[in-house]
Design an enzyme around this catalytic site. Sequence first.
Site, short mmCIF file in Angstrom:
data_model
loop_
_atom_site.label_atom_id
_atom_site.label_comp_id
_atom_site.label_asym_id
_atom_site.label_seq_id
_atom_site.Cartn_x
_atom_site.Cartn_y
_atom_site.Cartn_z
N SER A 1 0.78 -1.18 -0.02
CA SER A 1 0.01 0.14 0.09
C SER A 1 0.82 1.35 0.05
O SER A 1 2.08 1.21 0.42
CB SER A 1 -0.78 -0.08 1.21
OG SER A 1 -1.72 1.17 1.17
N ARG B 1 3.11 7.60 -5.20
CA ARG B 1 3.91 6.14 -5.59
C ARG B 1 4.36 5.54 -4.30
O ARG B 1 4.67 6.42 -3.40
CB ARG B 1 4.82 6.30 -6.58
CG ARG B 1 4.54 6.58 -8.08
CD ARG B 1 5.61 6.66 -8.95
NE ARG B 1 6.88 7.47 -8.31
CZ ARG B 1 7.93 7.53 -8.90
NH1 ARG B 1 8.46 6.45 -9.81
NH2 ARG B 1 8.99 8.26 -8.41
N LYS B 2 4.39 4.54 -4.24
CA LYS B 2 5.12 3.75 -2.93
C LYS B 2 6.45 4.27 -2.56
O LYS B 2 6.89 4.81 -1.41
CB LYS B 2 5.12 2.32 -2.92
CG LYS B 2 5.50 1.64 -1.62
CD LYS B 2 4.77 1.65 -0.56
CE LYS B 2 5.42 1.25 0.69
NZ LYS B 2 4.45 1.50 1.88
N VAL B 3 7.47 4.38 -3.47
CA VAL B 3 8.79 5.02 -3.36
C VAL B 3 8.77 6.19 -3.93
O VAL B 3 8.72 6.41 -5.42
CB VAL B 3 9.87 3.89 -3.86
CG1 VAL B 3 11.31 4.46 -3.77
CG2 VAL B 3 9.93 2.67 -3.17
#
Length: 348
Positions: A154, A342-344
């Site tokens: 997530s 975004r996750k990263v």
Amino acid sequence: MMSNVELQSGRSAMWLEAGEGGESVARFLLRNGKALDALSERLRSSPPKLVITCARGSSDHAATYGKYLIETLLGLPVASAAPSVTSVFSTEFQQTDALLIAISQSGRSPDLLSTVERYKAAGAYVVALVNDESSPLATMADYLLPLCAGAETSVAATKSFIASMAGLAAIAGWWSDDARLRDALDRLPTLLDMAYELDWTPLVGALANASNLFIIGRGYGLSIAQEAALKLKETCGLHAEGFSSAEVRHGPMAIIEEGFPVIAFATSDMSGDDVRAAATEFADRGADVLLADCRAGTSSALPTLTSHALLEPILLIQSFYAAAERLARARGLDPDQPPYLRKVTETR
């Protein structure tokens, strides 16, 4: 649009991952016990004069928690590094014997890495709390403490944030040789599982149609006020601002009026007293106050558990994560896939 995890299990990835907070902390403590022994011995034998934290986003909120822990338990000043000083302005630092604590889920953000690289070149001793053990940050560290949170898909960081807070509490507890705090950390995983099951549905009902709100804490609880505000922006499309209960009185409280929502995180120690006082003051002005009071326990408006006061913020944010996931759904949003995120996040 529902995520794959949500479709398969009836729960979002955020819900499932946040629910692993207790397991993550248990894994962290089991994996890093000997490393914490060695690190604390090193820090006591060669104590730094300054501690610097380096982090972004949720990890930086964990760093705020670490600041209060280290300053109150060890009496050492803690400063937050500004990553743009190296990534944008290309500054070279003077020699220092500071301890640099870098905190990251991914360990891959270029500006964080450039900051760690420059401080290490200047003589700082680098400790990394990082979830991805294969990351560049893990490789750069003089001392690696893996978060052991496991895969987090997530976009909203939950269990990695909880593991980061527990990791900082462990560093401070081992370093200060605080037996009571260390014992409380051993009990934390079980309490986290219990905290995740507490009924915070009043928060969902109160904020389902809200547009703005304040979240207040103080001391060890300031970090989770900041974190909760970020999560409501990310997952619920809700404009929330996190403040110290002292700081909010210096201007921001002027906009509080009848029906304005306020979430208040009050730990059982003296810093919680000021949060309770501010919550009463705001309620008297007509604000819609949702108080999570660790002294009141399950009789609080948002029920709580009582633990070592330094660890209560970790329990409070665990309960909040469950409510935030339900609130996102109530507002018709997918908590796993916030728009434009975004996750990263690889900031430079």
